[in-house]
Scaffold this active site. Structure first.
Site, PDB file in Angstrom:
ATOM      1  N   GLU A  37       0.878  -1.159   0.000  1.00 42.33           N
ATOM      2  CA  GLU A  37       0.000   0.000   0.000  1.00 42.33           C
ATOM      3  C   GLU A  37       0.925   1.220   0.000  1.00 42.33           C
ATOM      4  OE1 GLU A  37      -2.702  -0.048   3.318  1.00 42.33           O
ATOM      5  OE2 GLU A  37      -3.434   1.951   2.796  1.00 42.33           O
ATOM      6  N   ARG A 264       4.596 -12.732   9.836  1.00 44.94           N
ATOM      7  CA  ARG A 264       5.328 -11.524   9.469  1.00 44.94           C
ATOM      8  C   ARG A 264       6.658 -11.485  10.205  1.00 44.94           C
ATOM      9  NH1 ARG A 264       3.553  -6.289   9.780  1.00 44.94           N
ATOM     10  NH2 ARG A 264       1.618  -6.908   8.854  1.00 44.94           N
ATOM     11  N   LYS A 274       4.146   1.068   9.732  1.00 43.74           N
ATOM     12  CA  LYS A 274       4.376   2.277   8.938  1.00 43.74           C
ATOM     13  C   LYS A 274       3.852   3.514   9.658  1.00 43.74           C
ATOM     14  CE  LYS A 274       2.886   0.225   5.108  1.00 43.74           C
ATOM     15  NZ  LYS A 274       2.459  -0.011   3.722  1.00 43.74           N
TER      16      LYS A 274
HETATM   17  P1  ATP Z   1       2.570  -2.121   8.131  1.00 44.71           P
HETATM   18  O1  ATP Z   1       1.866  -2.971   9.145  1.00 44.71           O
HETATM   19  O2  ATP Z   1       4.014  -1.952   8.361  1.00 44.71           O
HETATM   20  O3  ATP Z   1       1.890  -0.836   7.849  1.00 44.71           O
HETATM   21  P2  ATP Z   1       1.282  -3.379   5.922  1.00 44.71           P
HETATM   22  O4  ATP Z   1       1.037  -4.828   6.019  1.00 44.71           O
HETATM   23  O5  ATP Z   1       0.127  -2.498   6.127  1.00 44.71           O
HETATM   24  O6  ATP Z   1       2.518  -2.999   6.816  1.00 44.71           O
HETATM   25  P3  ATP Z   1       1.491  -3.315   3.080  1.00 44.71           P
HETATM   26  O7  ATP Z   1       2.009  -2.228   2.244  1.00 44.71           O
HETATM   27  O8  ATP Z   1       0.053  -3.641   3.028  1.00 44.71           O
HETATM   28  O9  ATP Z   1       1.928  -2.974   4.558  1.00 44.71           O
HETATM   29  O10 ATP Z   1       2.345  -4.624   2.866  1.00 44.71           O
HETATM   30  C1  ATP Z   1       2.696  -5.128   1.618  1.00 44.71           C
HETATM   31  C2  ATP Z   1       3.019  -6.577   1.744  1.00 44.71           C
HETATM   32  O11 ATP Z   1       4.100  -6.763   2.639  1.00 44.71           O
HETATM   33  C3  ATP Z   1       1.858  -7.366   2.305  1.00 44.71           C
HETATM   34  O12 ATP Z   1       1.721  -8.547   1.542  1.00 44.71           O
HETATM   35  C4  ATP Z   1       2.237  -7.664   3.714  1.00 44.71           C
HETATM   36  O13 ATP Z   1       1.705  -8.869   4.129  1.00 44.71           O
HETATM   37  C5  ATP Z   1       3.764  -7.707   3.628  1.00 44.71           C
HETATM   38  N1  ATP Z   1       4.358  -7.336   4.900  1.00 44.71           N
HETATM   39  C6  ATP Z   1       4.146  -6.206   5.603  1.00 44.71           C
HETATM   40  N2  ATP Z   1       4.830  -6.226   6.764  1.00 44.71           N
HETATM   41  C7  ATP Z   1       5.494  -7.396   6.798  1.00 44.71           C
HETATM   42  C8  ATP Z   1       6.371  -8.025   7.735  1.00 44.71           C
HETATM   43  N3  ATP Z   1       6.706  -7.440   8.878  1.00 44.71           N
HETATM   44  N4  ATP Z   1       6.879  -9.246   7.419  1.00 44.71           N
HETATM   45  C9  ATP Z   1       6.554  -9.837   6.257  1.00 44.71           C
HETATM   46  N5  ATP Z   1       5.737  -9.312   5.346  1.00 44.71           N
HETATM   47  C10 ATP Z   1       5.204  -8.110   5.593  1.00 44.71           C
HETATM   48 MG    MG Z   2      -1.465  -3.937   4.581  1.00 45.55          MG
END
Ligand code: ATP
Ligand code: MG
Length: 562
Positions: A37, A264, A274
């Protein structure tokens, strides 16, 4: 089938893929995607996901898409879209011509919603977000049905079209899936599919005033792109039935993307949300998203990490099914391991103490041979200047040294790396008793730092020659949080209270002259001190080096003492 799995056993996602291939599912295609995102910079957790998704595609001769999951216009920005692409490329992965945006599918997603409505599987609800939530029930108690649940299909269609046309204010209507209010899975209780949001989108501008919910957009985008294995983190496990329900009710082909969840990445001493990283940036605790203390990919890059070190780390930690916390020391080990063989070893003194070698011929200088990397002869040698006045590290001298102090002390002999044996003969102090200078003698027969007669010295010190040094700013970075778990806080405080106040220390260092014309991102080992990298803002007039990592894990010692 794969070329590098022979020795390593398969992780569970590889096993699933191999089984699907075995069964010729989806015509034996493997197609993954990385779906960020664009609401922040990518962090090391995303790196894990990138390595996994692009890595699986490589391994099984498949494809991996980059898809921006840009369905929430209020928090998204093109700055993030650009940085995300740069970071993925830097990590060494390529989406070729498959860069997509969920917003490209807004029309298609809208049509899918029309299908759902026509099938009588969705309705326009007039309750406010608060009312909906109040009637949703709890996991053990069923929710109450919406009074609008049985609105006729035609009316739903009409209202939905008018929602799209901008006829209603935000919050007036939502489109909800008609699933039921009794499922123990709260996500299945008539979830929202579309809501009105009168905000411009960074790509579609003012074209839309209704935006799809994440669950609706995500699975259907996977479907549109022909994704076979839709890999995501564990928190989405509970969304999977909904993801499948949506597909089952709007898609009539046999092909389905299959969602697979993994744990994760969590790292000790690190925060990864984020939202919190944005707070650190906005409140200026750090110097932007790529501050070398940030766990972002661009932060690691600026700090001096290599793409290989991050990829190796991602590979080493594997893919887990249960949440866990990985020791950040493992990541630090990975960069040491990578740079150890790759980079030149040079000499720099961070905290100088002058040594005058009294028996060295005055006005003489000589050029000595230094090995660039003893681990790799092909990296060659270089000349370094030596004279009768040098700087050593202040820590490498002790006036009342205990026996086990194998560095310089009055009357003791040490080796100057690649130079000579010297013996400290005198300590000069100012009127306050501070040591300002040392006097020493050298053994001309020990040139190159080799013992002339078999006598041994225990310590070898790094040094620079005063006549030819130049100065540079060196930024000594340390972990940004003091606690292994930054969320472990006193009552009433938050993670910010665990910020390490000494995460950055700037010093003026003295460097050997060969480092004068280095370029941004060049990396070195400063002998005995650690790995350092030229900062992106460094210029010939004002050179700046960042410490990537020290040679050893200094935190391990502290933790043992506790
Ligand atoms: P955050 O919780 O840091 O805001 P998010 O999951 O909202 O992260 P996205 O941009 O939606 O961020 O994530 C993109 C991809 O990266 C998704 O498929 C998510 O599952 C993966 N991802 C995000 N954080 C992690 C993590 N800590 N370990 C592994 N994969 C991750
Ligand atoms: Mg997400």
């Amino acid at each position: 089938m794969s070329n590098n799995t022979e020795k390593k056993s398969l992780h569970f996602i590889q096993s699933i893929i191999e089984e699907d291939l075995h069964n010729n599912k989806n015509d034996s295609r493997v197609h993954t995607r990385f779906p960020p995102e664009p609401n922040g910079y990518l962090h090391i957790g995303h790196a894990k996901s990138i390595c996994l998704n692009f890595g699986l595609a490589q391994q099984y001769n498949g494809l991996c898409n980059l898809r921006f999951d840009d369905t929430n216009p209020t928090k998204e920005d093109v700055e993030y879209v650009d940085s995300i692409q740069e970071d993925i490329k830097w990590l060494g992965f390529d989406w070729e011509d498959r860069k997509f945006f969920a917003s490209d599918y807004f029309e298609k997603l809208y049509e899918f919603a029309l299908i759902l409505i026509k099938k009588g599987k969705a309705y326009i609800c007039e309750m406010s977000a608060e009312e909906i939530s109040a009637r949703r029930g709890t996991p053990t108690q069923p929710g109450k049905e919406s009074p609008w649940r049985n609105r006729p299909v035609e009316e739903n269609l009409d209202l939905f079209k008018r929602m799209r046309n901008g006829e209603f204010e935000e919050g007036k209507y939502v489109l909800r899936a008609k699933i039921g209010m009794t499922s123990p899975n709260m996500h299945m209780r008539d979830p929202a599919v579309y809501r009105i949001k009168k905000v411009d989108h960074h790509r579609t501008g003012s074209d839309w005033c209704i935006y799809p919910m994440y669950d609706w957009a995500h699975g259907l985008s996977d479907y549109i792109e022909g994704i076979t294995h839709s890999i995501c983190t564990l928190e989405f496990e509970i969304h999977r039935p909904l993801y499948d329900w949506f597909l089952d009710h709007v898609i009539d082909t046999k092909y389905r993307p299959r969602q697979i969840e993994f744990a994760r990445l969590n790292l000790s001493y690190t925060i990864m949300s984020k939202r919190r990283l944005l707070k650190l940036v906005e409140e200026k605790y750090v110097d932007g998203w790529d501050d070398p203390r940030m766990p972002t990919i661009s932060g690691f890059r600026r700090r001096g990490y290599t793409p290989e070190s991050i990829r190796n780390f991602a590979d080493k930690i594997g893919v887990a099914k249960r949440d866990n916390v990985i020791d950040v020391a493992l990541l630090e080990h990975s960069i040491r391991e990578d740079l150890n063989k790759k980079v030149k070893r040079v000499m720099a003194v961070l905290n100088p103490l002058k040594v005058i070698i009294e028996n060295y011929p005055e006005a003489q200088t000589e050029e000595l041979d230094a090995v660039n990397n003893p681990e790799d002869e092909s990296m060659g040698t270089r000349k370094i200047p030596f004279s009768g006045t040098i700087f050593i590290e202040r820590d490498d001298f002790m006036e009342d040294a205990p026996k086990k102090f194998f560095r310089l002390a009055p009357g003791r002999e040490v080796r100057l790396r690649y130079a000579y044996f010297i013996t400290c003969t005198n300590v000069i102090k100012d009127e306050n008793g501070n040591i300002t200078e040392l006097r020493a003698t050298y053994d001309p027969a020990s040139k190159g730092g080799k013992s002339p007669d078999g006598r041994k010295v225990k310590g070898t010190l790094h040094w620079v020659c005063v006549n030819s040094v130049f100065q540079a700013e060196v930024r000594l970075y340390d972990r940004l949080f003091l606690k292994e778990n930054p969320d472990e806080v006193e009552e009433g405080k938050d993670f910010m209270s665990n910020i390490n106040p000494h995460s950055l220390d700037k010093v003026i260092a003295y460097l050997e002259p060969g480092l004068k014309d280095v370029k941004a991102e060049e990396k070195f080992q400063f002998e005995r001190l650690g790995y350092f990298c030229v900062d992106k803002s460094s210029t010939n007039e004002k050179m700046i080096f960042n410490r990537t990592v020290s040679l050893r894990d200094s935190w391990a010692k502290i933790e043992k003492k506790k």
